[in-house]
Design a protein around this motif. Structure first.
Motif, mmCIF file in Angstrom:
data_model
loop_
_atom_site.group_PDB
_atom_site.id
_atom_site.type_symbol
_atom_site.label_atom_id
_atom_site.label_comp_id
_atom_site.label_asym_id
_atom_site.label_seq_id
_atom_site.Cartn_x
_atom_site.Cartn_y
_atom_site.Cartn_z
ATOM 1 N N HIS A 17 0.835 -1.200 0.000
ATOM 2 C CA HIS A 17 0.000 0.000 0.000
ATOM 3 C C HIS A 17 0.874 1.256 0.000
ATOM 4 O O HIS A 17 0.651 2.188 -0.786
ATOM 5 N N ARG A 18 1.879 1.282 0.851
ATOM 6 C CA ARG A 18 2.788 2.428 0.941
ATOM 7 C C ARG A 18 3.518 2.635 -0.377
ATOM 8 O O ARG A 18 3.627 3.759 -0.873
ATOM 9 N N ARG A 19 4.014 1.558 -1.007
ATOM 10 C CA ARG A 19 4.729 1.687 -2.282
ATOM 11 C C ARG A 19 3.822 2.228 -3.377
ATOM 12 O O ARG A 19 4.241 3.070 -4.185
ATOM 13 N N LEU A 20 2.576 1.774 -3.403
ATOM 14 C CA LEU A 20 1.637 2.271 -4.407
ATOM 15 C C LEU A 20 1.329 3.750 -4.191
ATOM 16 O O LEU A 20 1.245 4.515 -5.153
ATOM 17 N N ILE A 21 1.177 4.151 -2.942
ATOM 18 C CA ILE A 21 0.950 5.573 -2.635
ATOM 19 C C ILE A 21 2.127 6.408 -3.120
ATOM 20 O O ILE A 21 1.951 7.449 -3.758
ATOM 21 N N GLU A 22 3.328 5.949 -2.835
ATOM 22 C CA GLU A 22 4.531 6.688 -3.238
ATOM 23 C C GLU A 22 4.613 6.817 -4.757
ATOM 24 O O GLU A 22 4.921 7.892 -5.279
ATOM 25 N N LYS A 23 4.328 5.738 -5.476
ATOM 26 C CA LYS A 23 4.382 5.791 -6.937
ATOM 27 C C LYS A 23 3.290 6.697 -7.501
ATOM 28 O O LYS A 23 3.522 7.424 -8.467
ATOM 29 N N ALA A 24 2.105 6.666 -6.902
ATOM 30 C CA ALA A 24 1.020 7.547 -7.345
ATOM 31 C C ALA A 24 1.408 9.005 -7.140
ATOM 32 O O ALA A 24 1.141 9.849 -8.004
ATOM 33 N N GLU A 25 2.044 9.305 -6.016
ATOM 34 C CA GLU A 25 2.476 10.681 -5.750
ATOM 35 C C GLU A 25 3.503 11.135 -6.771
ATOM 36 O O GLU A 25 3.447 12.277 -7.253
ATOM 37 N N VAL A 26 4.441 10.269 -7.143
ATOM 38 C CA VAL A 26 5.443 10.608 -8.159
ATOM 39 C C VAL A 26 4.767 10.916 -9.491
ATOM 40 O O VAL A 26 5.155 11.852 -10.197
ATOM 41 N N GLU A 27 3.732 10.143 -9.814
ATOM 42 C CA GLU A 27 2.992 10.342 -11.066
ATOM 43 C C GLU A 27 2.025 11.522 -10.993
ATOM 44 O O GLU A 27 1.482 11.949 -12.009
ATOM 45 N N GLY A 28 1.769 12.018 -9.790
ATOM 46 C CA GLY A 28 0.871 13.157 -9.629
ATOM 47 C C GLY A 28 -0.599 12.804 -9.769
ATOM 48 O O GLY A 28 -1.394 13.628 -10.216
ATOM 49 N N VAL A 29 -0.950 11.560 -9.408
ATOM 50 C CA VAL A 29 -2.338 11.110 -9.498
ATOM 51 C C VAL A 29 -2.760 10.512 -8.165
ATOM 52 O O VAL A 29 -1.933 10.245 -7.299
ATOM 53 N N SER A 30 -4.064 10.283 -8.026
ATOM 54 C CA SER A 30 -4.559 9.658 -6.805
ATOM 55 C C SER A 30 -4.175 8.180 -6.795
ATOM 56 O O SER A 30 -3.856 7.590 -7.836
ATOM 57 N N LEU A 31 -4.224 7.587 -5.628
ATOM 58 C CA LEU A 31 -3.948 6.155 -5.507
ATOM 59 C C LEU A 31 -4.931 5.369 -6.368
ATOM 60 O O LEU A 31 -4.550 4.431 -7.073
ATOM 61 N N ASN A 32 -6.202 5.753 -6.341
ATOM 62 C CA ASN A 32 -7.214 5.076 -7.147
ATOM 63 C C ASN A 32 -6.871 5.153 -8.632
ATOM 64 O O ASN A 32 -6.914 4.143 -9.340
ATOM 65 N N GLN A 33 -6.534 6.336 -9.112
ATOM 66 C CA GLN A 33 -6.195 6.490 -10.527
ATOM 67 C C GLN A 33 -4.991 5.640 -10.901
ATOM 68 O O GLN A 33 -4.948 5.041 -11.978
ATOM 69 N N TYR A 34 -4.008 5.581 -10.022
ATOM 70 C CA TYR A 34 -2.794 4.818 -10.305
ATOM 71 C C TYR A 34 -3.100 3.321 -10.384
ATOM 72 O O TYR A 34 -2.650 2.634 -11.292
ATOM 73 N N ILE A 35 -3.892 2.809 -9.452
ATOM 74 C CA ILE A 35 -4.241 1.385 -9.459
ATOM 75 C C ILE A 35 -5.076 1.040 -10.690
ATOM 76 O O ILE A 35 -4.850 0.010 -11.334
ATOM 77 N N VAL A 36 -6.029 1.903 -11.049
ATOM 78 C CA VAL A 36 -6.843 1.659 -12.251
ATOM 79 C C VAL A 36 -5.946 1.642 -13.481
ATOM 80 O O VAL A 36 -6.099 0.791 -14.374
#
Length: 52
Positions: free
Chosen positions: A26-45
């Motif tokens: 969960h933490r890694r996905l949050i970090e990657k979403a932040e780098v991409e500038g999108v929400s966690l939901n958008q990144y997972i989708v």
């Protein structure tokens, strides 16, 4: 709990999914979403769409 999926409405098409995962993932996905500038939901989708 790892790799546990719960579906609120199996027959409907409401687009919602509850996903349980390890805190470290969960933490890694949050970090990657932040780098991409999108929400966690958008990144997972995005990731799911890319692999589907």
């Amino acid at each position: 709990m790892v790799n546990s999926l719960a579906f609120g409405n199996l027959q409907g098409d409401d687009g919602e999914l509850l996903l349980r995962m390890q805190k470290s993932l969960h933490r890694r996905l949050i970090e990657k979403a932040e780098v991409e500038g999108v929400s966690l939901n958008q990144y997972i989708v995005y990731l799911l769409g890319k692999s589907a």
